[in-house]
Write an enzyme that holds these catalytic residues in place. Sequence first.
Site, PDB file in Angstrom:
ATOM      1  N   ASN A  93      -7.010  -1.007  14.493  1.00 27.98           N
ATOM      2  CA  ASN A  93      -8.446  -1.196  14.249  1.00 27.98           C
ATOM      3  C   ASN A  93      -8.717  -2.455  13.434  1.00 27.98           C
ATOM      4  OD1 ASN A  93      -7.404  -0.465  11.822  1.00 27.98           O
ATOM      5  ND2 ASN A  93      -8.759   1.268  11.453  1.00 27.98           N
TER       6      ASN A  93
ATOM      7  N   ASP B 112       0.825  -1.217   0.000  1.00 33.27           N
ATOM      8  CA  ASP B 112       0.000   0.000   0.000  1.00 33.27           C
ATOM      9  C   ASP B 112       0.860   1.268   0.000  1.00 33.27           C
ATOM     10  OD1 ASP B 112       0.956  -0.327   2.574  1.00 33.27           O
ATOM     11  OD2 ASP B 112      -0.997  -0.565   3.512  1.00 33.27           O
TER      12      ASP B 112
ATOM     13  N   HIS C 125      -7.216  -3.226  10.604  1.00 32.58           N
ATOM     14  CA  HIS C 125      -7.042  -3.088   9.149  1.00 32.58           C
ATOM     15  C   HIS C 125      -5.881  -3.938   8.644  1.00 32.58           C
ATOM     16  CE1 HIS C 125      -4.163   0.701   9.190  1.00 32.58           C
ATOM     17  NE2 HIS C 125      -3.506  -0.416   9.425  1.00 32.58           N
TER      18      HIS C 125
ATOM     19  N   GLU D 254      -9.771  -0.828   5.581  1.00 35.20           N
ATOM     20  CA  GLU D 254     -10.260  -0.382   6.888  1.00 35.20           C
ATOM     21  C   GLU D 254     -11.545  -1.122   7.269  1.00 35.20           C
ATOM     22  OE1 GLU D 254      -8.271   1.342   8.471  1.00 35.20           O
ATOM     23  OE2 GLU D 254      -7.506   3.111   7.430  1.00 35.20           O
TER      24      GLU D 254
HETATM   25  C1  F6R Z   1       1.670  -0.966   6.104  1.00 38.90           C
HETATM   26  C2  F6R Z   1       0.323  -1.491   6.282  1.00 38.90           C
HETATM   27  C3  F6R Z   1      -0.421  -1.309   7.561  1.00 38.90           C
HETATM   28  C4  F6R Z   1       0.392  -1.794   8.765  1.00 38.90           C
HETATM   29  C5  F6R Z   1      -0.393  -1.672  10.061  1.00 38.90           C
HETATM   30  C6  F6R Z   1       0.475  -1.981  11.264  1.00 38.90           C
HETATM   31  O1  F6R Z   1       2.131  -1.239   4.812  1.00 38.90           O
HETATM   32  O2  F6R Z   1      -0.195  -2.048   5.385  1.00 38.90           O
HETATM   33  O3  F6R Z   1      -1.641  -2.002   7.485  1.00 38.90           O
HETATM   34  O4  F6R Z   1       0.749  -3.122   8.561  1.00 38.90           O
HETATM   35  O5  F6R Z   1      -0.937  -0.405  10.206  1.00 38.90           O
HETATM   36  O6  F6R Z   1       1.487  -1.034  11.378  1.00 38.90           O
HETATM   37  P1  F6R Z   1       2.682  -1.208  12.401  1.00 38.90           P
HETATM   38  O7  F6R Z   1       3.457  -2.402  11.968  1.00 38.90           O
HETATM   39  O8  F6R Z   1       3.474   0.063  12.317  1.00 38.90           O
HETATM   40  O9  F6R Z   1       2.057  -1.426  13.742  1.00 38.90           O
END
Ligand code: F6R
Length: 242
Positions: free
Chosen positions: A136, A67, A138, A143
Site C-alpha cells: 500500500n 519498526d 507504506h 501507513e
Molecule cells: C519492515 C518494514 C515494512 C516492509 C514492507 C515490505 O521493517 O518496515 O515497511 O519494508 O512492508 O515488506 P517486504 O519486504 O516483506 O515486502
Amino acid sequence: MKLKIYPDYAQMSDAAADAIIMVVKEKSNAVICLPTGNTPTLTYELLVRKSNDLGIDFSKVILIGLDEWLGISATTVGSCNHFFNEHLIKHLNFSRKNIYLFDGLTNDPEADCHKINLFIETAGGIDLMVVGIGMNGHIGFNEPGASFDEHAHVTRLHAITIEVGQKYFNTEVKLEKGITLGLRNLLESRNVIMLANGRAKAAIIRQTLEQETSTLLPSTIMQLHDNSALYIDEEAASLLTE
Ligand code: F6R
C-alpha cells in the site's frame, strides 16, 4: 531521487549490501537504520558475507531498527527483533550498546519513541536509512495518510499491512498497532535507499515514481529527498512508463 534498475533480485541486493558497506567504511561510527521483511533478506546475507570477508568493523556502528509490531515479543519468529538478531546481529560485531530496536512489548511506547528520537539526535542524525515498501506504499509502519512531519510514533496498522504481515509468522497473530520511525526521520536522514523487487511490487513502484507526492501514498516522500535512491529489479520496474 536516483533510480537504479538491476537485472534481478540478486544484483539489486548486492548493490544494496555494497552501499551499506560503503557508509560504514567511510564512517566507522555511522548511524544506520534498517528495515526487516522479505526484501532485504538477501541484502543482509550478502552484507554479512562481504563484511566478514573484508573485515568490516561494526563495533562502533549504531544500528536502529526501523519498526516493530506492538504486542509481539522479541523472541517471536516474525518479530522485527527476531529478524534482526537472526539475519544481522549474531553475524556481525555490533556492540550491544549501539543497537536500538523497538520493544514490541513495551508498557510505554510513547516514552520509547521519545527515547529513540533523542538517541538519534544525540548520535548526530541518521547517515543511511534503508527502507522497503509495502503493497500500500507504506514505509516502516507509516501507513497511507501518515504525516511527513512525524518522528518515531505509534501507528494503527492498515488492513493490507495486517493481512500481508501474517506471512512473517508461523502461527496466526493479532496485528493491530506498530511502532515506527516517522517520515520526518526519513527526510532528515543524510541518505535513503528504498528497495523493491518482484512483479508484485511493480504497480506500487509505478505509483511511487509517477504520482505526485502525497501523504496518501507515503512512498512518494522519496521524491522529496535530495539524496534518495530507489534500488529495484527489472520485475519491479516492469510497469514504469516514463
Ligand atoms: C519492515 C518494514 C515494512 C516492509 C514492507 C515490505 O521493517 O518496515 O515497511 O519494508 O512492508 O515488506 P517486504 O519486504 O516483506 O515486502
